[in-house]
Design a protein around this motif. Structure first.
Motif, PDB file in Angstrom:
ATOM      1  N   VAL A  27      31.999  35.517  33.992  1.00  0.00           N
ATOM      2  CA  VAL A  27      31.663  36.869  34.439  1.00  0.00           C
ATOM      3  C   VAL A  27      32.811  37.830  34.176  1.00  0.00           C
ATOM      4  CG1 VAL A  27      31.220  38.282  36.482  1.00  0.00           C
ATOM      5  CG2 VAL A  27      29.970  36.157  36.156  1.00  0.00           C
ATOM      6  N   THR A  30      33.319  38.297  30.175  1.00  0.00           N
ATOM      7  CA  THR A  30      32.217  38.878  29.412  1.00  0.00           C
ATOM      8  C   THR A  30      31.771  40.232  29.964  1.00  0.00           C
ATOM      9  OG1 THR A  30      30.571  37.644  30.719  1.00  0.00           O
ATOM     10  CG2 THR A  30      31.377  36.617  28.683  1.00  0.00           C
ATOM     11  N   GLN A  31      31.727  40.363  31.297  1.00  0.00           N
ATOM     12  CA  GLN A  31      31.224  41.596  31.885  1.00  0.00           C
ATOM     13  C   GLN A  31      32.322  42.561  32.324  1.00  0.00           C
ATOM     14  OE1 GLN A  31      27.892  41.159  34.660  1.00  0.00           O
ATOM     15  NE2 GLN A  31      27.692  38.998  34.100  1.00  0.00           N
ATOM     16  N   GLU A 103      27.198  36.806  40.564  1.00  0.00           N
ATOM     17  CA  GLU A 103      26.595  37.951  39.880  1.00  0.00           C
ATOM     18  C   GLU A 103      26.963  39.279  40.541  1.00  0.00           C
ATOM     19  OE1 GLU A 103      24.862  35.399  41.114  1.00  0.00           O
ATOM     20  OE2 GLU A 103      24.360  34.260  39.290  1.00  0.00           O
ATOM     21  N   PRO A 106      30.662  42.087  39.331  1.00  0.00           N
ATOM     22  CA  PRO A 106      30.704  43.404  38.661  1.00  0.00           C
ATOM     23  C   PRO A 106      30.265  44.547  39.566  1.00  0.00           C
ATOM     24  CG  PRO A 106      29.690  41.757  37.234  1.00  0.00           C
ATOM     25  CD  PRO A 106      29.815  41.136  38.591  1.00  0.00           C
TER      26      PRO A 106
END
Length: 314
Positions: A27, A30-31, A103, A106
């Motif tokens: 996470v 990549t984000q 999740e 972000p």
């Protein structure tokens, strides 16, 4: 480049160490590639292979760090201490068992960038035991009404904390830290994010009746006066009732001397009732004294056995 610190407390989580580290790193990379990061595990002296897996993930990625405690310092001290050891511009704490959704990371960072100093994850429901969730709901309602501080319902500590809040934690030097109470008490600008708590990915919960009772008593003795006030009021009311009953029995006995047979039942009921009330509040008073005693002793929150990757040059 801003830095995000991830803190994951763990105890006997051998099945979750590698999956949670992979999920969190994925996470972050990549984000949230515009941020530097560190992932800190703090292990509360696990008795399984948790430390073996922690060493593996630390050797594979030097941004993953670890603090290994010499013994189990409890469910409050270890996470609090770990938060104080992070070095990022913000710190996100989460459980190792995937009950805190990765999740949401972000989303937490997004709200933080809007200016919120604390972003709290609030459970709206849980896929775990419904009875436990219902009992927790009752507890939160009670403590919220009893406390002088507005407690946050269904907040377990999962969330993002700005470095200014972490600095406050370092300055508190609280030997009995209760992060949920501290968040509510000091009133930093806060944003609540709601989520449904999923089931544990693997392993068994470490919570039991004793740990839940310990958490409840810590919050009650640290943030309420109701217990002691209730003892005073109930003692005063019961003494008035007992005095009235005694006067009534005395008058009846004097007026109807031969017909009034008192027997042992009223005496036994009165003794056991008053005795049980006294024992209850002596126990509650003992909880307050235990809280005071621990604060006076001022023992260290945690004693470290080993640190991993904290000396790495980033």
């Amino acid at each position: 480049m801003k830095k995000i610190s991830m803190l994951i407390p763990c105890y006997n989580e051998e099945e979750n160490i590698q999956p949670i580290s992979q999920a969190v790193v994925e996470v972050l990379e990549t984000q949230l590639p515009q941020y530097d990061y560190e992932l800190v595990f703090i292990d509360n002296c696990s008795q399984d292979r948790t430390r073996e897996y922690i060493r593996k993930v630390c050797s594979a990625n030097h941004k993953i760090k670890a603090i290994l405690n010499v013994t189990n310092f409890g469910q409050f001290n270890s996470p609090f201490y770990g938060m104080c050891q992070t070095t990022g511009d913000c710190t996100i704490t989460m459980c190792c068992d995937f009950q805190d959704p990765v999740e949401l990371i972000p989303r937490f960072v997004e709200e933080w960038e809007k200016g919120y100093k604390i972003v709290s994850g609030i459970k709206t429901s849980s896929k775990e035991n419904r009875l436990v969730y219902w009992m927790r709901s009752i507890y939160y309602k009670i403590i919220k009404n009893m406390s002088e501080v507005e407690m946050i319902e269904h907040f377990t500590g999962f969330g993002l904390y700005d470095t200014s809040f972490i600095k406050l934690l370092r300055e508190l030097k609280d030997p009995l830290p209760f992060i949920r109470g501290i968040v509510a008490e000091y009133g930093f600008k806060r944003k609540d994010i709601y989520y449904e708590q999923p089931k544990r990915r693997a392993g068994k919960t470490k919570n039991n009746f004793y740990t839940l009772y310990d958490a409840a008593m810590l919050s009650i003795t640290s943030y309420t006066k109701v217990g002691l006030r209730m003892a005073t009021f109930l003692g005063f009311i019961s003494s008035i009732i007992c005095f009235i009953i005694a006067i009534v029995y005395l008058v009846l006995k004097l007026v109807r001397w031969n017909d009034m047979v008192m027997g042992m039942a009223p005496i036994a009921i009165g003794v056991f009732l008053i005795g049980s009330i006294q024992l209850f509040f002596i126990g509650l008073l003992g909880e307050y004294i235990l809280n005071i005693n621990k604060r006076i002793m001022n023992r260290p929150l945690v004693v470290e056995e080993e640190r991993i990757n904290f000396d790495e040059v980033e």
